[in-house]
Every structure is written in structure tokens, then in C-alpha cells.
Write an enzyme that holds these catalytic residues in place. Structure first.
Site, mmCIF file in Angstrom:
data_model
loop_
_atom_site.group_PDB
_atom_site.id
_atom_site.type_symbol
_atom_site.label_atom_id
_atom_site.label_comp_id
_atom_site.label_asym_id
_atom_site.label_seq_id
_atom_site.Cartn_x
_atom_site.Cartn_y
_atom_site.Cartn_z
ATOM 1 N N LYS A 71 0.730 -1.204 -0.119
ATOM 2 C CA LYS A 71 -0.116 -0.034 -0.052
ATOM 3 C C LYS A 71 0.913 1.334 -0.006
ATOM 4 O O LYS A 71 1.826 1.321 0.666
ATOM 5 C CB LYS A 71 -0.977 -0.033 1.066
ATOM 6 N N ARG A 117 -3.734 -10.386 3.731
ATOM 7 C CA ARG A 117 -3.738 -10.429 2.318
ATOM 8 C C ARG A 117 -2.643 -10.017 1.684
ATOM 9 O O ARG A 117 -2.259 -8.804 1.915
ATOM 10 C CB ARG A 117 -5.170 -9.683 2.025
#
Length: 275
Positions: free
Chosen positions: A220, A254
Site C-alpha cells: 500500500k 492479504r
């Protein structure tokens, strides 16, 4: 206990969900696995590396992304689902918010639906309640196209928790068993850098909701920002964030980097005396 269609887990260890984006425009690996052979090879590699779940997505939900049709999404993902089912008993999750896509892949026997809209699309709950799949309800402010334009919260942690609790309660009211429900605070989905940091710092508070927590921090942008924008550090940053999330109560992480994450989890569990 977590029930993902025919698979069940007591969650005495964290589960690793490997990401397979069959899209041209996902933020980290867009375009890498549009080719069927490359996508299948990538999935098989993640299985060999110890993935518990393969999460297949046929539409990018990166900030600013445009939606694709259900037909296009199905065209991208169904060949890989069929191929994996022939050669593996791995749990297949499908990252989709479209009821028609959900219905078709559930008929194919997938184990889980991972929905960034938390089943808010018309007809989505009706599809899920007729099945036995696991369902991940994620928080997002806005839509992928607009979510990062100007996200605003009074109290991001409590607002995200309240939203997830309400969505879970609404699903249970429709007859969906609690052991099928997973919650995801949605890092990077309608959150500023400061919002993401606040969620990360208070992640343990989500345990009060008493549902398994899925956390997706892999690669991210806010992780790279912490590391001064160094793209080469996305691996170390992502693994550190995954391990921190597990310590704070996450039951599923994840990730893009399955082998490295599993190795870090093993070290953590040995240090904790769990293996």
C-alpha cells in the site's frame, strides 16, 4: 471457527491470502497476470509457497479506477478458477462486488467472496444468503473512483468499526451464519495517510466485534510513504505491517509476497512458543 464453503478453520494460526489480480491496471501488479498461463503459474507458485487462500480479482479497485462490466470480469477470472479447481483443493476467494459475478463463481464452487462494498450493491445479500461461502465485508468511504479525493472522518476507528458491525448484523439478520463472516477495515480505501495510521495503531480494538479480521496492507502507498517513498522497501514494509497486524489480532493477511510472509509468521510463532 471460520467456514469457507467446504473448508473450515479453527483460526489457531493466521491464514495467508495470496493476491492474484487479473487486471491491466491494479496498483501493484496490474497487467502482469492477464495472460492465462502467467496467471496460473503465479497461483501455483503462491500455493507452493504456503498460501491458504488465493484471492482472484478481475477488476481493479485502486484509487481512481474505472469499473468494468460483469461480463469482462467473468471472462478474466473464470478460466483461472476452473484450472485451479482441477489441480488443487485451495480455497478460492473472488474479489468482486457484483451480484452476477458472485452468483456465477459461487455456482463454480469458490469458497469466499471478498467484497469492497460490503454487500451494499442491490441483490448482493440475496446471492450470499443462498450459499455457504465465506464473505469478507470491507469498509470503504466512497467508490474506488472517488474514495481518495477528500476522505473525511470525525473518528475513523469508531466510524469504521460501527459500519462493519452494522453490515455484519444486517447479514446475520438475513440468516447468514456468524462463522461465515469476516471483517476488513479497508486500509487505503477512502482513507488518508493519517487515517490509515490511526487504524493500524488501534487495530486490536476491532477484536471487540468478535469476527475474524482480514487485513490487506501489502504494498500500500502509505507503507511506502512511511519508508520515504522507497519502492524497493515495499517488501520489508509489507511484511512488517502484516506481522504487526497479526500481533494486533488479524486472523487473515492479504499479501502479494506469500513465501516471505509465511517465513516471518513462522519466526513469530516460534518466538511466541506456538510451534
Amino acid at each position: 471457527m471460520l467456514q469457507l464453503n467446504k473448508h473450515s478453520y479453527d483460526l489457531n494460526r493466521p491464514l495467508v491470502m495470496g493476491i492474484l489480480n487479473i487486471t491491466p491496471d491494479s496498483f501493484s501488479d496490474g497487467g502482469q497476470y492477464l495472460d492465462f498461463d502467467q496467471a496460473l503459474k503465479r497461483a501455483e507458485t503462491m500455493i507452493e509457497e504456503g498460501a491458504d487462500i488465493i484471492d482472484i480479482g478481475g477488476e481493479s479497485t485502486r484509487p481512481g479506477s474505472d469499473p468494468v462490466s460483469a461480463d469482462e470480469e467473468l471472462k478474466r477470472i473464470t478460466p483461472i478458477i476452473r484450472a485451479l479447481q482441477k489441480h488443487s483443493n485451495i480455497v478460492i476467494s473472488v474479489d468482486t462486488y457484483k451480484p452476477r459475478v458472485m452468483e456465477q463463481v459461487i455456482d463454480m464452487g469458490v469458497g469466499m467472496i471478498n467484497d469492497v462494498f460490503a454487500l451494499q450493491q442491490p441483490g448482493a445479500i440475496d446471492v450470499i444468503k443462498k450459499s455457504n461461502v465465506g464473505i469478507c465485508l470491507m469498509h470503504m468511504q466512497g467508490t474506488p473512483k472517488t474514495m481518495q479525493l477528500n476522505p473525511i472522518y470525525q473518528d475513523v476507528v469508531n466510524e469504521v468499526k460501527l459500519f462493519l458491525e452494522e453490515r455484519a448484523i444486517s447479514l446475520i439478520a438475513e440468516g447468514v451464519k456468524t462463522e461465515r463472516i469476516i471483517l476488513d477495515p479497508g486500509f487505503g480505501f477512502g482513507k488518508t495517510f493519517e487515517h490509515n495510521i490511526s487504524l493500524l495503531q488501534n487495530l486490536e480494538s476491532f477484536q471487540a466485534l468478535k469476527f475474524p479480521l482480514l487485513v490487506g496492507l501489502s504494498r500500500k502507498s502509505f507503507i511506502r510513504k512511511i519508508l520515504s517513498g522507497d519502492h524497493d522497501d515495499h517488501l520489508s514494509g509489507s511484511i512488517s505491517a502484516a506481522i504487526f497486524s497479526i500481533v494486533k489480532g488479524a486472523k487473515i493477511v492479504r499479501v502479494h509476497d506469500v513465501k516471505e510472509t509465511q517465513s516471518a509468521i513462522k519466526i513469530m510463532q516460534i518466538a511466541q512458543g506456538k510451534i
